[in-house]
Design an enzyme around this catalytic site. Structure first.
Site, mmCIF file in Angstrom:
data_model
loop_
_atom_site.group_PDB
_atom_site.id
_atom_site.type_symbol
_atom_site.label_atom_id
_atom_site.label_comp_id
_atom_site.label_asym_id
_atom_site.label_seq_id
_atom_site.Cartn_x
_atom_site.Cartn_y
_atom_site.Cartn_z
ATOM 1 N N TYR A 1 62.573 24.706 12.436
ATOM 2 C CA TYR A 1 62.444 25.704 13.422
ATOM 3 C C TYR A 1 60.882 25.986 13.592
ATOM 4 C CZ TYR A 1 62.374 30.074 16.037
ATOM 5 O OH TYR A 1 62.144 31.260 16.717
ATOM 6 N N LYS B 1 58.142 25.176 16.474
ATOM 7 C CA LYS B 1 57.209 26.520 17.238
ATOM 8 C C LYS B 1 55.934 26.081 17.058
ATOM 9 C CE LYS B 1 60.458 28.616 18.722
ATOM 10 N NZ LYS B 1 60.619 28.916 20.415
#
Length: 320
Positions: free
Chosen positions: A210, A214
Site C-alpha cells: 500500500y 501511494k
C-alpha cells in the site's frame, strides 16, 4: 507578596537578563518581541502560501468553475470517499460519471451515471471511455479515487493482494490519464485529482504494498504536472493530490477493529470530499495534507535517519 511557591520575585536580578532588569516592565518588552515574531512568522507563511499557489497554478487563473458545464469522472465512486464526493457533487448539480467494479450502495441522483469498469484493464477503460464520450461528452475533471489495501507482512501477504494493490492504486492512473488528458489539453481546461495518503511519505510495517503504491502515486502526480506544463504547455489544466491520514471507510475496517489509537485519530469521508471540492471550485492545483497540521510530514525524508526511523517505529507499532 514577594514569594510564590518558594520563588522569590524580589531577586529577579539574579536570574533575569541584565538588559531587561533595568527596564520597568520587562514582561511588556518580551510580549512585544513575541508579538513581532509571530506577526513576522505569519507574514512569511502567507507569502509562502501565495507563491506556492501561484507556481502550482502556472501563474494563470483557471477558467471560472461552472457546475452546469463540468463533467466529472470518478473512479471508486460507489462507496467510501468516492461515494461522499459523488453525493457532494450532486448537491452542486454537477454531472458525474462513476467507473467502478462495485455497484453503488446508494440510489444514484439524476445527474450521476454508473459504468461497471475494471480500471486495472486498459482495454476496459478505453471501451467505457468511448461509450461515456458518446453519451455524455469529454470529462473536464478526473478524480483518481479508487483504492484497495490489505494488511500483512511482505512474507505473509498473497501475491494476488500485492498485484491488485499496485494495479488499482497506481497503474490505473496511467490508463485513465492516457484516456482523458488529451481532451483537457486540447481545450486547455481540466483538473486531475488524485486521492493519495500520508503513506506517500512514510512506509510502515504491515503495509508495504500500500505504501509503495501511494509513494508511486505521488511521483506520478509530480511527473504528470511537469508534463502538462512543459510537454503540452497547457497552463490551465490543474493537478491536485490529496494526502489524508486515516479515513473511516470500509477499506480500513480491519485496522479500526485492531487499533483503538488509529480509530481515535480518524478523519471522515466528508473531510476529504470537502478538500476535493474546494480545489475544484477554486480552480487550484497543488498538494493537500489532511489534517493540515500534518503537513510537516512531507519533510520526513529530509530529517536525520535516526529521527525518521523513530517516526516510522512509532506508527508501525500502532498497526502491527
Amino acid at each position: 507578596m514577594s514569594a510564590i511557591n518558594g520563588v522569590n520575585f524580589l531577586s529577579l536580578k539574579t536570574w533575569w537578563p541584565p538588559h531587561l532588569v533595568a527596564q520597568k516592565h520587562p514582561s511588556v518588552t518580551l510580549s512585544r518581541k513575541l508579538a513581532t515574531f509571530l506577526v513576522a512568522l505569519q507574514l512569511v507563511r502567507t507569502f509562502n502560501r501565495y507563491i506556492s499557489q501561484k507556481k502550482q497554478n502556472n501563474w494563470v487563473r483557471a477558467r471560472p468553475w461552472a457546475a452546469s458545464k463540468e463533467l466529472v469522472l470518478i473512479t471508486g465512486g460507489s462507496s467510501g470517499i468516492g461515494k461522499q464526493i459523488v453525493l457532494d457533487l450532486a448537491k452542486l448539480e454537477v454531472k458525474t460519471i462513476i467507473f467502478d467494479v462495485q455497484e453503488p450502495d446508494f440510489p444514484l441522483p439524476p445527474n450521476v451515471f454508473f459504468y461497471n469498469v475494471d480500471i486495472t484493464s486498459p482495454i476496459a477503460i478505453h471501451e467505457a471511455a468511448t461509450r461515456a464520450h458518446h453519451e455524455h461528452g469529454d470529462p473536464t475533471v478526473l478524480i483518481n479515487n479508487a483504492g484497495v489495501g490489505y494488511m500483512g507482512t511482505i512474507i505473509d501477504e498473497p501475491e494476488s493482494n500485492i498485484r491488485r494493490t499496485i494495479e488499482v492504486n497506481t497503474l490505473s492512473h496511467f490508463w485513465l490519464v492516457k484516456e482523458f488528458l488529451p481532451a483537457m489539453i486540447k481545450n486547455d481546461h481540466g483538473h486531475i485529482i488524485t486521492i493519495a495518503s500520508m503513506a506517500s511519505f512514510a512506509g510502515l510495517g504491515g503495509m508495504a504494498d500500500y505504501a509503495s503504491s501511494k509513494a508511486a502515486v505521488l511521483s506520478f502526480h509530480e511527473s504528470l504536472t511537469q508534463e502538462i506544463r512543459h510537454s503540452y504547455a497547457s497552463n490551465r489544466v490543474r493537478t491536485s493530490i490529496i494526502h489524508p491520514m486515516w479515513v473511516q471507510t470500509p477499506l480500513i475496517n480491519d485496522l479500526l477493529i485492531s487499533c483503538a489509537q488509529t480509530r481515535n485519530a480518524m478523519l471522515s469521508a466528508k473531510d476529504v470530499s470537502s478538500a476535493v471540492l474546494e480545489q475544484l471550485v477554486r480552480g487550484n492545483g497543488g498538494q493537500i495534507v489532511l489534517p493540515w497540521w500534518l503537513g510537516v510530514a512531507s519533510i520526513l525524508r529530509g530529517l536525520p535517519i535516526w529521527l525518521q526511523e523513530m517516526v516510522r517505529d512509532r506508527y508501525s507499532r500502532r498497526i502491527t
